[in-house]
Design a protein around this motif. Sequence first.
Motif, PDB file in Angstrom:
ATOM      1  N   SER A   1      41.310 -92.022  12.138  1.00 39.66           N
ATOM      2  CA  SER A   1      41.620 -91.143  11.003  1.00 39.66           C
ATOM      3  C   SER A   1      42.829 -91.667  10.243  1.00 39.66           C
ATOM      4  O   SER A   1      43.695 -92.353  10.790  1.00 39.66           O
ATOM      5  CB  SER A   1      41.911 -89.732  11.509  1.00 39.66           C
ATOM      6  N   MET A   2      42.874 -91.341   8.968  1.00 40.59           N
ATOM      7  CA  MET A   2      44.021 -91.720   8.143  1.00 40.59           C
ATOM      8  C   MET A   2      45.289 -91.064   8.685  1.00 40.59           C
ATOM      9  O   MET A   2      46.368 -91.637   8.593  1.00 40.59           O
ATOM     10  CB  MET A   2      43.742 -91.322   6.691  1.00 40.59           C
ATOM     11  N   ASP A   3      45.158 -89.875   9.287  1.00 39.55           N
ATOM     12  CA  ASP A   3      46.338 -89.258   9.898  1.00 39.55           C
ATOM     13  C   ASP A   3      46.970 -90.158  10.946  1.00 39.55           C
ATOM     14  O   ASP A   3      48.192 -90.310  11.000  1.00 39.55           O
ATOM     15  CB  ASP A   3      45.945 -87.923  10.564  1.00 39.55           C
ATOM     16  N   SER A   4      46.135 -90.746  11.795  1.00 39.77           N
ATOM     17  CA  SER A   4      46.727 -91.555  12.867  1.00 39.77           C
ATOM     18  C   SER A   4      47.316 -92.840  12.289  1.00 39.77           C
ATOM     19  O   SER A   4      48.335 -93.340  12.762  1.00 39.77           O
ATOM     20  CB  SER A   4      45.686 -91.847  13.957  1.00 39.77           C
ATOM     21  N   ILE A   5      46.694 -93.353  11.226  1.00 39.93           N
ATOM     22  CA  ILE A   5      47.245 -94.560  10.594  1.00 39.93           C
ATOM     23  C   ILE A   5      48.611 -94.249   9.979  1.00 39.93           C
ATOM     24  O   ILE A   5      49.571 -94.990  10.155  1.00 39.93           O
ATOM     25  CB  ILE A   5      46.261 -95.089   9.523  1.00 39.93           C
ATOM     26  N   LEU A   6      48.689 -93.115   9.279  1.00 42.60           N
ATOM     27  CA  LEU A   6      49.946 -92.777   8.613  1.00 42.60           C
ATOM     28  C   LEU A   6      51.027 -92.401   9.626  1.00 42.60           C
ATOM     29  O   LEU A   6      52.218 -92.672   9.399  1.00 42.60           O
ATOM     30  CB  LEU A   6      49.715 -91.662   7.583  1.00 42.60           C
ATOM     31  N   ASP A   7      50.619 -91.815  10.746  1.00 43.82           N
ATOM     32  CA  ASP A   7      51.592 -91.574  11.819  1.00 43.82           C
ATOM     33  C   ASP A   7      52.202 -92.889  12.298  1.00 43.82           C
ATOM     34  O   ASP A   7      53.412 -93.013  12.454  1.00 43.82           O
ATOM     35  CB  ASP A   7      50.902 -90.890  13.013  1.00 43.82           C
ATOM     36  N   ASP A   8      51.337 -93.857  12.558  1.00 41.61           N
ATOM     37  CA  ASP A   8      51.841 -95.154  13.028  1.00 41.61           C
ATOM     38  C   ASP A   8      52.688 -95.829  11.959  1.00 41.61           C
ATOM     39  O   ASP A   8      53.662 -96.522  12.277  1.00 41.61           O
ATOM     40  CB  ASP A   8      50.673 -96.080  13.409  1.00 41.61           C
TER      41      ASP A   8
END
Lengths: 506, 506
Positions: free
Chosen positions: B68-75
Amino acid sequence: MSETHSPGTPVGEFGDMDPEVFRTYGHRIIDWIADYLAEVDRYPVLAEVAPGQVRQQLPLQPPDEPESMDSILDDLEKIIVPGLTHWNHPAFFAYFAITGSGPGILGELLCAAFNVNAMLWKTAPAATELEEVVLGWLRQMLGLPPSFQGIIYDTASISSLHAIAAAREMVPGAEVREKGLAGRPEVPRLRLYTSEQAHSSIEKAAITLGVGQEGVRKIPVDEAFRLDPRALERAIEEDRAAGWRPFCIVATVGTTSTTSVDPVPAIADIAERYGLWLHVDAAYAGSAAILPEMRRVLDGCDRADSIVVNPHKWLFTPIDLSAFYCRRFDVLRRAFSLVPEYLRTVEDEQVRNYMDYGVQLGRRFRALKLWMVIRTFGHKGLAARIRQHIRWAGRVAQWIDAHPDFERLAPVPFSTICFRARPHDLPDGGDDVEAYLDELNEALLHAVNRTGRVYLSHTRLRGMFVLRMAIGNLRTTEEHIARAWALLKEHAARLDAERRPAHWRA
Amino acid sequence: MSETHSPGTPVGEFGDMDPEVFRTYGHRIIDWIADYLAEVDRYPVLAEVAPGQVRQQLPLQPPDEPESMDSILDDLEKIIVPGLTHWNHPAFFAYFAITGSGPGILGELLCAAFNVNAMLWKTAPAATELEEVVLGWLRQMLGLPPSFQGIIYDTASISSLHAIAAAREMVPGAEVREKGLAGRPEVPRLRLYTSEQAHSSIEKAAITLGVGQEGVRKIPVDEAFRLDPRALERAIEEDRAAGWRPFCIVATVGTTSTTSVDPVPAIADIAERYGLWLHVDAAYAGSAAILPEMRRVLDGCDRADSIVVNPHKWLFTPIDLSAFYCRRFDVLRRAFSLVPEYLRTVEDEQVRNYMDYGVQLGRRFRALKLWMVIRTFGHKGLAARIRQHIRWAGRVAQWIDAHPDFERLAPVPFSTICFRARPHDLPDGGDDVEAYLDELNEALLHAVNRTGRVYLSHTRLRGMFVLRMAIGNLRTTEEHIARAWALLKEHAARLDAERRPAHWRA
């Protein structure tokens, strides 16, 4: 994209655009892009402007005073967008069809916002290390061994230039870096070998590097447009006897005209036998190797010294991002490292400073977008999309093969089809028939492109004018492909009826 | 940047990211960037990570499945951002300080969304024509005559490479493009001339082009680090007598270490007298010529054959955008044009196809961001910002000149100051004093950089370790500059007190 009421002056006295103005217009542009990408097939694929038409609408003097973002975005919509050929259009089938993709676009946005120069590890540690990691991911997806280390350049033109420069650096006793090539009778003339079907960038790199056009020997291809290894070996032997110094072979996996695949294993044998650098240009078709069933297209590439694959071609990454892998990073460094005092850092011995491996000192944070693309789609998702493109190309090939008035002119190993209209009731051959077919197909190309509903390009194969249809866009559907085929059939029939000389009529 | 609840799978079965997902995350990223840029001085300027620390936090295998884009942006927030050196930070004073600016970032976003390849006019008419127009604007702002035509390359390294390649193409009888340089006893060794203070990219270009490091003769500089024209003329005469073929001079307006300005009018006289190509590297300082009162820094450049100015350095345009101007576009084309059949278009005779003028076939739509930057700020607004940077640099120079424990080591014609700590009560000279000062200033550099509140870089001048402070960021204020000066004074005093040998203590 604009609103009726412009906000006041968009910039602070001496600073950047106000953050709230950036936010407002950033949202508006994101919305505009979302709409544009969702509806891009409403635009004509090929720009419907005459030469000079865009320029005439633009002021020839720069503005003295600030202008509002509203007026800029108005001009963008009214002047720029109608003057663009839409590479995002699902019926863009010219050259190699490419797609930037949502995550890639957002990656570029972040790259521009960070605006780091990843020349040194120290100037952007995360950019350097993400480049190493994400090129490791891509290498694994491609099935290349860990002996290959990677670097991101802008284009395959530059990647191949670096490969050939490294090959040149390996010429024993030449000391090209220090002494150059000019005025040195002790250095023989250098020759590199590539197929007649190789990309123009190989010859351009040879020109740039002082090898010259005569230093490029183009090897004939077989009936499927693949480099003929026996002809290659004969050429090398001949050149050695004539005093040339062979130094490099460039094989292609996916040539530009037909996407033919040179026989890399046999070429690697020859490179090893003669001690030549083997570079593989897989800029377009290399991406297909992320499909388990297509991995074989890179057979033998594990024995190459270097290989280039462009994620900005068929891996849904916005232009530019060219992935260059090399088993001799030490040679690349020997050829290009030059560290002035002002770029020395205390970490130099512990880290990779990518500036040491290339011509360009300035290096954008390109790894970010590729990281976002691979994570968003996943290896399987990327493979599924490429697999679909290959499947559709196979279907188009079948349609052509089954149609009496068309013929296919090359195998279709990937997603590009070379073909031409050839009405079944024309005589069997002869120069005048061929001349007529060239004219007919050139007219056909322009006719379908003028509809604005499709964009194909062309090439020449064995002297024939040939149409190319390249499938690679994420927004392409079966309908777009069927429509392109319908347009081709319709216009070919019409043009043939209009143009065919009377003596060939039934 | 993320929300607690991830939307479902972010991608369609075989297509791009869903437009609504793109919209949602696009907005979120725009907001994040607006906040980041508004508060970038909360980050340490220089990344506080050890080599390998970013890499260790990233999976070494690519993901099979979509993430998910959420996990990418978290990283992105947790791993990438803390690993970046913040070139946007207002106290980034290292190398040359650059700023992307809001309109430039939005321009890059649109460029990535359009994803056109402006290799041919036909493949992106508006990109080609906007490139012509906006380079015309910049040319007028710089006060260069219309005899200069422009092209955008990625970096100054590549711009200067093209200049030197054009110079090489002009060597009479050499036919470098066709025959290359190797194994041709009839071609003499080639020499290009540039100052000891020239940028490393000039030597790298010479290496790439087969001219070699020995083909670069570095001319001594005067007390203000400017190329000495008499020494240049002597070197050319000497080389001619010794059988070299002089072919090119590269003058610099704004050298990298000290921003010194070579005497271009006198150098142009010499270039004309000996028939040599004159290229001017004004990558950084050229932008200052958009100020009426600074236009004189390009005096004599109207007589150069080519000149490079980088809007991505001091014109608030995100990296990369290098503007190359040339009075001999025909030579550039002769050196590089190579048109395979698949790139021929019916418009070829009427239009400019920029691919004919360079190594790279792939060309991003870079003109867009420069157009948006110039329009948003206006010529006057851009000039006001650069003027402010120059004024502040003058103030820092005054502070240094007035302080008993610091000394300035070069003139400050633009916004970069070269200086070092030199406690007033040290003995007057001698090797051991100089060795101590080198150690002291290197320690000072690392000490202030380790605070995370400022980032300076260094160079060497006449053997001395010298600190550089380069002002060029749109977010820099007087407070940032005052704080940097306070940090320098504080740490210099502390380090000197800790480190000074006993026999030099008062």
